[in-house]
Design a protein around this motif. Sequence first.
Motif, PDB file in Angstrom:
ATOM      1  N   THR A 116      -8.105  -5.519   4.838  1.00 28.24           N
ATOM      2  CA  THR A 116      -8.663  -4.304   4.241  1.00 28.24           C
ATOM      3  C   THR A 116      -9.219  -4.496   2.834  1.00 28.24           C
ATOM      4  O   THR A 116     -10.013  -3.691   2.363  1.00 28.24           O
ATOM      5  CB  THR A 116      -7.610  -3.178   4.178  1.00 28.24           C
ATOM      6  OG1 THR A 116      -6.527  -3.588   3.335  1.00 28.24           O
ATOM      7  CG2 THR A 116      -7.086  -2.840   5.565  1.00 28.24           C
ATOM      8  N   ASN A 132       2.575  -4.891   4.439  1.00 31.90           N
ATOM      9  CA  ASN A 132       1.711  -5.400   3.370  1.00 31.90           C
ATOM     10  C   ASN A 132       2.549  -5.978   2.238  1.00 31.90           C
ATOM     11  O   ASN A 132       2.346  -5.673   1.078  1.00 31.90           O
ATOM     12  CB  ASN A 132       0.813  -4.273   2.846  1.00 31.90           C
ATOM     13  CG  ASN A 132      -0.415  -4.815   2.158  1.00 31.90           C
ATOM     14  OD1 ASN A 132      -1.118  -5.664   2.709  1.00 31.90           O
ATOM     15  ND2 ASN A 132      -0.709  -4.330   0.964  1.00 31.90           N
ATOM     16  N   PHE A 192      -0.208   4.932   4.598  1.00 30.69           N
ATOM     17  CA  PHE A 192      -1.479   5.243   5.226  1.00 30.69           C
ATOM     18  C   PHE A 192      -1.285   5.270   6.731  1.00 30.69           C
ATOM     19  O   PHE A 192      -0.361   4.670   7.273  1.00 30.69           O
ATOM     20  CB  PHE A 192      -2.533   4.169   4.904  1.00 30.69           C
ATOM     21  CG  PHE A 192      -3.079   4.223   3.509  1.00 30.69           C
ATOM     22  CD1 PHE A 192      -4.121   5.075   3.200  1.00 30.69           C
ATOM     23  CD2 PHE A 192      -2.561   3.406   2.515  1.00 30.69           C
ATOM     24  CE1 PHE A 192      -4.642   5.113   1.916  1.00 30.69           C
ATOM     25  CE2 PHE A 192      -3.073   3.437   1.237  1.00 30.69           C
ATOM     26  CZ  PHE A 192      -4.126   4.291   0.931  1.00 30.69           C
ATOM     27  N   ILE A 215      -2.419   3.516   9.824  1.00 34.20           N
ATOM     28  CA  ILE A 215      -2.972   2.165   9.963  1.00 34.20           C
ATOM     29  C   ILE A 215      -3.435   1.895  11.387  1.00 34.20           C
ATOM     30  O   ILE A 215      -3.462   0.757  11.837  1.00 34.20           O
ATOM     31  CB  ILE A 215      -1.968   1.091   9.505  1.00 34.20           C
ATOM     32  CG1 ILE A 215      -0.655   1.202  10.281  1.00 34.20           C
ATOM     33  CG2 ILE A 215      -1.728   1.190   8.019  1.00 34.20           C
ATOM     34  CD1 ILE A 215       0.305   0.068   9.978  1.00 34.20           C
ATOM     35  N   LEU A 256      -6.414   4.225   6.222  1.00 39.92           N
ATOM     36  CA  LEU A 256      -6.548   3.026   5.395  1.00 39.92           C
ATOM     37  C   LEU A 256      -7.958   2.475   5.526  1.00 39.92           C
ATOM     38  O   LEU A 256      -8.357   1.987   6.589  1.00 39.92           O
ATOM     39  CB  LEU A 256      -5.519   1.980   5.824  1.00 39.92           C
ATOM     40  CG  LEU A 256      -5.498   0.663   5.042  1.00 39.92           C
ATOM     41  CD1 LEU A 256      -5.295   0.924   3.555  1.00 39.92           C
ATOM     42  CD2 LEU A 256      -4.407  -0.245   5.572  1.00 39.92           C
ATOM     43  N   HIS A 310       0.842  -1.183   0.000  1.00 35.86           N
ATOM     44  CA  HIS A 310       0.000   0.000   0.000  1.00 35.86           C
ATOM     45  C   HIS A 310       0.882   1.239   0.000  1.00 35.86           C
ATOM     46  O   HIS A 310       2.002   1.233   0.514  1.00 35.86           O
ATOM     47  CB  HIS A 310      -0.858   0.036   1.276  1.00 35.86           C
ATOM     48  CG  HIS A 310      -2.097  -0.789   1.181  1.00 35.86           C
ATOM     49  ND1 HIS A 310      -3.134  -0.480   0.352  1.00 35.86           N
ATOM     50  CD2 HIS A 310      -2.477  -1.899   1.860  1.00 35.86           C
ATOM     51  CE1 HIS A 310      -4.108  -1.366   0.513  1.00 35.86           C
ATOM     52  NE2 HIS A 310      -3.723  -2.235   1.410  1.00 35.86           N
TER      53      HIS A 310
END
Length: 358
Positions: free
Chosen positions: A103, A18, A8, A10, A44, A5
């Motif tokens: 997510t 990730n 973000f 989190i 996120l 990702h």
Amino acid sequence: MDTEHQRFRIKGRAAASNHAGRFERYAQEAFDDSWEPEEALPVLRTETSIEVPRSVITYNRSPDLPFDRSINPYRGCEHGCVYCFARPSHAYLGLSPGLDFETRLVARPEAPQVLRRELAARSYRVAPIAIGTNTDPYQPIEKQHGIMRACLEVLSESNHPVAIVTKGSLIERDIDILSDMAKRGLVRVGISVTSLDAKLSRLMEPRVPAPQRRLQVIRRLTEAGVPVRVMASPMVPALTDPELEAILTAGRDAGATHASWIMLRLPREVSPLVQEWLATHYPDRAARIMGHLRAMHGGKEYDAEWHRRMRGEGPYAEMVAKRFAIAVKRLGLDAKTAPLRCDLFRPPARDSRQLSLI
């Protein structure tokens, strides 16, 4: 190809990374260049895509499991338990077992119709179906999609036995169906309580109802006549296993009539995720916890061999097993579980608008 990702915030997620799944050839990695402060980063959010399944009943031949078939209404799980052994399955979707697993979810809204078709097949032979053994059917997106409830309606209509495992309080919504099925001997439920420590639970299972809320779920289900098993799972050595007896006692006091446990399992990508989590939240115990786990699996972080993978071997695993046996006997949680009834099964009509001729 899946990638990391972009950066973000989190907060409220268990995984801290990730990394691309094991089948991906390439990956991109986000990094902190210190130009953008944490509070300025976007949150996120959870994304849900739709899958049209060709079949929903999955069969297994594992001698470790008390069932040979299961249903998964969803892929991925927003509960985000850092230790979830189902995380590696997200790699088959080209997604990461890390943050993607909690997510980037997949819903299967046509699962009830496909289930009806499979149960109506002339070749189908009835046996209890397990739901919740991979990802939780009562995770937050069930409130929007209602796939689990629709599957229960098909199973109830067919007098089909089902065993459910969940941490979600949303199961209370379906007490009307579950209590009716319980009267026919068609259902039992397992509620997982990993720790009674709300702070620890929030770190390990960021979007799961608090421990006391799960005990309330046990109470509400049992008051409605639904048989419930308290699941002290997974036990994390030197972190949550000191709570084993307290968890079993709390479950019994809430109305549970049976109990079970398994040891923490670290298959594939779960191991680095859990080790990353330990280094962040419990650095003083990380080496001790991993040392116990390796000792239970012949020096490896995980051993997938049947009859060993669920609880491990060696002195520590034996000690926990003995503590469990002593506790369930003292608490009256060791009674033999009555088998779910299969003799009532009647295949459903292929089309719910048709009347059954049976």
